[in-house]
Design an enzyme around this catalytic site. Structure first.
Site, PDB file in Angstrom:
ATOM      1  N   LYS A 182       7.305   3.031  18.774  1.00  0.00           N
ATOM      2  CA  LYS A 182       6.609   3.640  17.900  1.00  0.00           C
ATOM      3  C   LYS A 182       5.288   4.254  18.646  1.00  0.00           C
ATOM      4  CE  LYS A 182       5.543   5.001  13.618  1.00  0.00           C
ATOM      5  NZ  LYS A 182       3.918   4.874  13.397  1.00  0.00           N
ATOM      6  N   SER A 210       8.169   5.011  10.739  1.00  0.00           N
ATOM      7  CA  SER A 210       7.524   6.373  10.797  1.00  0.00           C
ATOM      8  C   SER A 210       8.290   7.024   9.401  1.00  0.00           C
ATOM      9  CB  SER A 210       8.026   7.175  11.788  1.00  0.00           C
ATOM     10  OG  SER A 210       7.384   8.345  11.829  1.00  0.00           O
ATOM     11  N   MET A 268       2.496   2.687   2.378  1.00  0.00           N
ATOM     12  CA  MET A 268       3.951   2.380   2.870  1.00  0.00           C
ATOM     13  C   MET A 268       4.702   1.585   2.277  1.00  0.00           C
ATOM     14  SD  MET A 268       4.636   4.474   5.730  1.00  0.00           S
ATOM     15  CE  MET A 268       5.223   3.727   7.111  1.00  0.00           C
ATOM     16  N   GLY A 269       4.033   0.244   2.216  1.00  0.00           N
ATOM     17  CA  GLY A 269       4.816  -0.777   1.602  1.00  0.00           C
ATOM     18  C   GLY A 269       5.307  -0.666   0.281  1.00  0.00           C
ATOM     19  N   ASN A 288       1.611  -1.386  12.309  1.00  0.00           N
ATOM     20  CA  ASN A 288       1.369  -0.696  13.542  1.00  0.00           C
ATOM     21  C   ASN A 288       0.731  -1.587  14.478  1.00  0.00           C
ATOM     22  OD1 ASN A 288       2.380   1.811  13.041  1.00  0.00           O
ATOM     23  ND2 ASN A 288       0.401   2.473  12.064  1.00  0.00           N
ATOM     24  N   ASP A 291       0.570  -8.646  -2.667  1.00  0.00           N
ATOM     25  CA  ASP A 291      -0.446  -7.672  -2.323  1.00  0.00           C
ATOM     26  C   ASP A 291      -1.634  -8.501  -2.494  1.00  0.00           C
ATOM     27  OD1 ASP A 291      -0.860  -4.711  -1.048  1.00  0.00           O
ATOM     28  OD2 ASP A 291      -2.322  -5.210  -2.461  1.00  0.00           O
ATOM     29  N   GLU A 302       3.245  12.507  19.041  1.00  0.00           N
ATOM     30  CA  GLU A 302       2.884  13.176  17.760  1.00  0.00           C
ATOM     31  C   GLU A 302       1.352  13.778  18.028  1.00  0.00           C
ATOM     32  OE1 GLU A 302       0.987  10.895  14.008  1.00  0.00           O
ATOM     33  OE2 GLU A 302       3.192  10.936  14.062  1.00  0.00           O
ATOM     34  N   TYR A 303       0.332  12.945  18.452  1.00  0.00           N
ATOM     35  CA  TYR A 303      -1.070  13.536  18.881  1.00  0.00           C
ATOM     36  C   TYR A 303      -0.881  14.874  19.494  1.00  0.00           C
ATOM     37  CZ  TYR A 303      -3.833   9.016  17.967  1.00  0.00           C
ATOM     38  OH  TYR A 303      -4.195   8.056  17.222  1.00  0.00           O
ATOM     39  N   HIS A 316       6.158   7.228  20.389  1.00  0.00           N
ATOM     40  CA  HIS A 316       6.132   8.123  19.382  1.00  0.00           C
ATOM     41  C   HIS A 316       4.975   8.945  18.726  1.00  0.00           C
ATOM     42  CE1 HIS A 316       6.338   9.056  14.930  1.00  0.00           C
ATOM     43  NE2 HIS A 316       7.512   9.834  14.867  1.00  0.00           N
ATOM     44  N   ASN A 317       3.894   7.894  18.417  1.00  0.00           N
ATOM     45  CA  ASN A 317       2.568   8.601  17.893  1.00  0.00           C
ATOM     46  C   ASN A 317       1.791   9.098  19.153  1.00  0.00           C
ATOM     47  OD1 ASN A 317       3.355   7.028  15.484  1.00  0.00           O
ATOM     48  ND2 ASN A 317       1.620   6.270  15.213  1.00  0.00           N
ATOM     49  N   GLY A 367       0.836  -1.230  -0.001  1.00  0.00           N
ATOM     50  CA  GLY A 367      -0.055   0.111  -0.034  1.00  0.00           C
ATOM     51  C   GLY A 367       0.931   1.328  -0.019  1.00  0.00           C
TER      52      GLY A 367
END
Length: 292
Positions: free
Chosen positions: A164, A112, A11-12, A86, A30, A171-172, A167-168, A9
């Site tokens: 991660k 990320s 990212m991938g 995730n 995929d 980010e929020y 980290h998110n 997708g």
């Protein structure tokens, strides 16, 4: 080295290209045949020389579980599975145990970089045994940004996704602070050019950041964010961060408040959430809801 990559997708697909640019061989699968190099996981595994490394980039939860279950049947002792989605860190411990019973290694990796990762590189946080991480290291080196920083062996299995997740959560809170400041600037009559105020902060201020740059990008596209509905979803990591804070008695007032603010966005058309939605679209290509 050779790598099998499952999930091509937003990212991938870009990760496959960046790894190939570094000189490695990537065989991608995929469910969308227009994106895939092979037509099944079985064909992917069959094309890789042992010992194999297969990187999984599919949505957390049931999709990841079913993919790992199938790989457990297809792979051989000595192979390694990397979960780069995730996933929740507690799932990593379960997956590592299930695969270890068949002699298959497991590494979890928080990734990320969003839609910018192909050119800029991906920040990587990975967890697992040192011997398994070492096997995957050439791929980590291909994906990470140039320079000394941008990747870390965070600890044992689960540490990558836990890092991660935090980290998110941060980010929020950062996005919420920018959004609140933007709404206040928009509210007063004395400030006549909010976009240029944000732009002025990009140099020389303590709050300059890539998120601030993306906020300016969003305002350049839609100066008052009039086209957006004040709604922002949450992908799960914010909730998990708050739950982990409760479990470990660690106070996270800013991150918790930013998560609750997103919940509030689902009740009315929140101006702050227009900025949150715009930022999520800028850095990650996340969908936004426009006004009808």
């Amino acid at each position: 080295m050779e790598l099998g990559l499952v999930g091509l997708g937003k990212m991938g697909g870009n990760m496959r290209e960046r790894i190939r640019r570094a000189g490695h061989t990537v065989i991608g699968y995929d469910r969308n045949p227009d994106l895939a190099d092979v037509h099944s996981l079985e064909e992917l595994v069959g094309k890789l020389k042992g010992p194999r490394v297969v990187w999984v980039m599919v949505p957390a939860g049931a999709a990841t579980q079913s993919t790992i279950d199938e790989l457990a049947r297809l792979l051989s002792p000595g192979d390694i599975v990397v979960d780069g989605g995730n996933s929740r860190w507690t799932d990593d411990e379960k997956h590592a145990e299930e695969l270890a019973a068949k002699g298959i290694g497991f590494v979890d990796c928080g990734v990320s970089g969003g839609v910018w990762g192909l050119e800029n590189g991906y920040a990587l946080m990975y967890g697992g045994d040192a011997e398994h991480v070492a096997r995957v290291q050439p791929i980590f080196d291909a994906l990470k940004p140039e320079g000394e920083f941008g990747s870390v062996h965070a600890g044992k299995v689960g540490a990558g996704h836990f890092a991660k997740m935090v980290h998110n959560g941060i980010e929020y809170a950062m996005m919420q602070a920018y959004a609140e400041g933007w709404e206040l600037l928009e509210k007063v009559d004395s400030v006549t050019d909010v976009r240029e105020v944000f732009r002025s902060w990009q140099e020389g201020t303590v709050i300059r950041s890539w998120l601030l740059d993306l906020a300016v990008n969003a305002l350049d596209e839609d100066e008052h964010l009039d086209k957006l509905r004040g709604y922002a979803s949450d992908s799960g990591e914010g909730r998990w961060t708050v739950e982990a804070a409760i479990d470990n008695a660690v106070p996270l007032p800013a991150i918790t408040a930013s998560l609750f603010a997103r919940f509030a966005s689902r009740q009315d058309d929140s101006p702050q959430m227009k900025m949150i939605a715009a930022l999520r679209n800028q850095f990650g290509g996340h969908a936004v809801e426009t006004k009808k």
